[in-house]
Design a protein around this motif. Structure first.
Motif, PDB file in Angstrom:
ATOM      1  N   VAL A 473       0.933  -1.103  -0.103  1.00  0.00           N
ATOM      2  CA  VAL A 473       0.037  -0.065   0.041  1.00  0.00           C
ATOM      3  C   VAL A 473       0.845   1.271  -0.020  1.00  0.00           C
ATOM      4  N   THR A 474       0.442   2.166  -0.714  1.00  0.00           N
ATOM      5  CA  THR A 474       1.273   3.681  -0.747  1.00  0.00           C
ATOM      6  C   THR A 474       0.278   4.558  -0.157  1.00  0.00           C
ATOM      7  N   SER A 484      -2.095   4.283  -3.440  1.00  0.00           N
ATOM      8  CA  SER A 484      -2.359   3.141  -4.269  1.00  0.00           C
ATOM      9  C   SER A 484      -2.421   1.917  -3.470  1.00  0.00           C
ATOM     10  N   ILE A 553       3.992  -4.184   3.038  1.00  0.00           N
ATOM     11  CA  ILE A 553       4.974  -3.169   2.599  1.00  0.00           C
ATOM     12  C   ILE A 553       4.168  -1.933   2.358  1.00  0.00           C
ATOM     13  N   MET A 555       4.473   2.028   1.735  1.00  0.00           N
ATOM     14  CA  MET A 555       5.464   2.970   1.047  1.00  0.00           C
ATOM     15  C   MET A 555       4.565   4.458   1.216  1.00  0.00           C
ATOM     16  N   GLU A 556       5.424   5.517   1.292  1.00  0.00           N
ATOM     17  CA  GLU A 556       5.168   6.699   1.749  1.00  0.00           C
ATOM     18  C   GLU A 556       5.269   7.836   0.537  1.00  0.00           C
ATOM     19  N   VAL A 557       4.461   8.480   0.189  1.00  0.00           N
ATOM     20  CA  VAL A 557       4.657   9.784  -0.617  1.00  0.00           C
ATOM     21  C   VAL A 557       4.181  10.950   0.184  1.00  0.00           C
TER      22      VAL A 557
END
Lengths: 557, 557
Positions: A473-474, A484, A553, A555-557
């Protein structure tokens, strides 16, 4: 030798492998400050060592005291006594001693794996001796299932330390070279401080049949077979190979040889005069079709880990060159160990199904190379050892061997059943269980030596049981929104097409969990991850009673 | 019966499990349009069925022709003949017949797994008979290692189809209930169309020892043991359990019982009068410490897959209540099958190391429940079958059994060695190998029945060998920039802390590959992924000679 000297000397004996297990034989004798290493074997990985190719002894003690190691001495040319050498030699750089055939068999492998290695390989003879440092090492002939086997006697101020290596007392060895009973008697007279003797068949009553016993059996199979004869044996069993060659020759069958290791051993043994191969006997596998089925035979091999691997390919129909024909007679001249009995059984079954006749009879086509109870007691009576250390084999075999030693009169207190790494120290001919040196398994996977440890194996076991789910996942942390995902990718868990609903529900669980966490302001990565893992794990266990590995997992934005 | 009727009838016989393998016995007899299912067993998963708990037969043929299935008849209460029932009964919903003990043993499991199930369980007696549809089914007593075993004879217009179930001819069955030789002779006289007989010990010469033979052996162990006696046996071996109870009682030892399945079987057998347990004999495990070690014994069990699981826990020191003491006498009264011989061997070794005495002698503490060659020939001579179909066991056992049948005079052309699913059709007493019905393995993993297939197993095998690498990267496709990553997470591949360099290099490879792809305008996801997979796979194989599974995850923002 004066009493003075004797009491001052200190002899230490221990195993780095070979006790309480089958394989990776390696024993060490220390006389004062100098060490001799006896054998350097490999072992077939156990079932739970997933993905491992080979297991060798942990030699960190030897490396740490490298300057004190004077020689590696090999008893014979089988892989469970020599197979670790190529992996460890560059770390020790000491001369290696062995009989002509033994050195012949290891030479190529050693060079192939250590191209720049400068190790001195030295040929010694049964009946001969040599000095390594200050230590005198003597060799006496023993019989086994390969020619040119050595028993090894190390002289110490307190008496001889004698290592039998693998042995049996064969009254009709195919090469007519007999166990050196005279020498053994001599050691008994001179005084054996401690005997290290082969326990493999210590639970087997009587005496082991001779290597010669299979000769007639194999020949009659060749004579009676209606179609082709296919023999599978260990490539290192040079005696057996000779018998197959002779049987083919006498029954006027051409012989095709399958397998690189078999070719290699035959080449080396021929060159060193341990094998006689008549001219025009051997044909290539491609030429087989030019003859009638009763005019040919095939000799093939497997590995220590899979003794019938070539047959397995033929039986499955996945060998490019050879497949099984009805009326083939298949001789399996190799005793499967408990670790591969099952797989051998399955191959045998498949061969039957294909219409082949399969012969595995003991001792008609196969005999053990290890001494049974009567021979073991004979060895004990010849050597009259002060102390006894049963080696090589599972603990129950060591125990059975200890019983035999007691029967022959070795005092209970001087029989030492020890584990790998346990050091037996002799002072003034008395034994003290001194200390422990590191002795474990070093696992070899591909090119890696020892880089696969417990954590990696534990992960492989988990993965093999229920597979893995990767959750991706983001997140946009500022807005707490999903950029996402969450997506779930699974491998080895369920067949995805048939479990879409389950995986959709799982995604929903992940997304709910993350939302709850973020609204609670739990937003450290580690907490997010462990929450996802816990929730998903519980959900899946409830639904399926399975526990796949879960890898979140985020993820970071 | 008129000649007319006889010729019109069509009898079909086939196996859905039990041929060419050990376990999951299930045989089907079709008389014209009606079917009787004989047994519904489970099997221990093979080594390469990673993570699988149990294997059962594929019953799709039965489900497809559900209306024609009239009954499931069980020969005896062992799991390799009954263990599939709970997984399939809801799909068939037919009455289940078995002897009193058999039905007693399956009842609870069936209800636990199918709470709403309405299956009728019907008790039948040796010597009795019943009708299922138009088919008459008769039962005759046979001996085995559990009481109350049935041979099953199905009447057809062409003669009887006789299924022996598991059997041996025991001259001293512990319950003095003998094989019904009279009935068998009768069938022989009336005419047996085809005999389906147990091939398990068809390679073993002579006769199998009696269940009674272990009685004296076990008793003497109890008498001689200095410390505790711990007996491990299959919970379903009711005869053996009685012998342990009697031995404890006679030697004045209290008996503690370990394991839910053992407790359950003892309760049921006691209730149904198949077991006599003296009052005040049984104590709880907690009470053991209140007695001297020579005043107690322990009875524990394992499962079909792991016959010594309780001992294993004790040997490892991971059992909460019990651990092994020096001078314990451990009796293992269960023959390990090839599939668990190795693990049993390891437990035995550990027990020796802990100072216990381990007894596994055959037949002093353990005997086979299956007929050997002489008994098998006796059965053939009694039944005088027109056709013979050796069942149950690996192919080589079926072949050995076929040889015996030929020796007793069954014509070669009327001996049928077939595989699971091969249909043998009888018309006018002649056999035709007709067609094939689906017959494969259905794998059970947790709650899933059949949802783990070849793809999932292949993934588990791959994962178990070299682990997995997950590659994660987030791309901005517009700008062709990395938003985050590439990151690599590995499990079961290498120990990460010691391989940082390798993984750094791998990351670099991934990032180079992606950049090249994007600058070449290769930006379909699938191509990006397969490029990353290929490059990384080649790189890692070069460096390590390993092939981990590689899972590229490319996110886009």
């Amino acid at each position: 030798m004066s009493k003075q000297e004797e009491t001052q000397s200190r002899v230490r004996v221990f195993a780095l492998g070979g006790l309480g297990e089958t394989g990776k034989n390696m024993y060490v004798v220390e006389v004062d400050e100098e060490m001799i290493v006896l054998d350097a074997g490999q072992m077939i990985p156990q079932d739970d060592m997933l993905g491992i190719d080979v297991v060798i002894p942990d030699i960190s003690y030897l490396v740490q005291h490298k300057d004190r190691v004077k020689a590696i001495v090999l008893s014979h040319g089988h892989e469970d006594h020599t197979g670790a050498l190529a992996y460890i030699i560059d770390k020790l750089q000491v001369p290696v001693y062995g009989s002509k055939l033994t050195i012949g068999l290891i030479e190529d492998d050693l060079k192939a794996k250590n191209p720049s290695d400068q190790t001195k390989l030295k040929v010694v003879s049964p009946g001969g001796n040599m000095k390594a440092g200050k230590i005198r090492v003597e060799f006496f002939r023993v019989n086994h299932s390969i020619p040119d086997c050595l028993g090894i006697a190390i002289q110490t101020p307190q008496g001889y330390v004698v290592y039998t290596g693998d042995f049996k007392i064969d009254q009709t060895p195919p090469d007519r070279k007999f166990s050196d009973i005279g020498r053994m008697t001599d050691y008994g007279k001179k005084g054996v401080l401690v005997l290290l003797s082969d326990s493999t068949n210590a639970e087997v009553p009587g005496t082991t049949p001779s290597e010669k016993d299979t000769e007639a059996g194999i020949k009659s199979m060749f004579r009676e077979a209606e179609g082709r004869v296919i023999v599978s044996t260990y490539s290192s069993n040079v005696y057996r190979i000779q018998q197959v060659i002779d049987a083919a020759n006498e029954t006027k069958r051409k012989l095709a040889i399958v397998g690189d290791s078999m070719m290699k051993v035959i080449d080396i043994s021929k060159r060193l005069n341990y094998l006689r191969v008549p001219k025009n006997l051997v044909i290539s596998v491609d030429e087989l079709s030019q003859y009638n089925t009763d005019e040919v035979a095939v000799l093939c091999t497997g590995s220590l880990g899979e003794p019938v691997s070539a047959l397995h390919r033929m039986a499955k129909g996945s060998d490019r060159q050879l497949s099984i024909l009805p009326k083939d007679t298949v001789i399996i001249s190799a005793s499967p160990s408990p670790s591969n009995e099952k797989s051998v059984g399955r191959v045998v079954d498949q061969l039957y199904k294909l219409g082949a006749e399969v012969v595995t009879k003991y001792p008609q086509v196969n005999v053990s190379g290890h001494a049974s109870q009567e021979e073991l007691m004979f060895m004990l009576n010849l050597m009259k050892p002060r102390h006894f250390m049963p080696i090589q084999g599972e603990f129950r075999m060591q125990f059975a061997h200890a019983q035999l030693a007691q029967t022959t009169g070795v005092h209970r207190d001087r029989i030492h059943i020890v584990d790998n790494g346990d050091v037996l120290m002799f002072e003034d001919k008395k034994a003290i269980k001194a200390s422990k040196v590191p002795a474990g398994n070093v696992l070899i996977d591909g090119l890696g030596i020892g880089d696969v440890g417990n954590i990696v194996l534990r992960d492989r076991r988990l993965l093999s049981k229920d597979g893995i789910l990767v959750v991706v996942v983001t997140l946009n942390k500022k807005t707490s929104e999903f950029v996402s995902g969450p997506d779930i990718i699974s491998r080895g868990f369920v067949y995805v097409r048939e479990s879409e609903e389950l995986l959709e529900e799982a995604k929903q669980k992940v997304s709910d969990t993350l939302k709850t966490c973020m609204s609670d302001n739990v937003n450290e990565w580690s907490s997010l991850k462990s929450n996802v893992r816990d929730v998903l794990s519980r959900f899946l266990y409830d639904k399926t009673k399975r526990r796949p590995m879960i890898l979140p997992i985020i993820m970071e934005v």
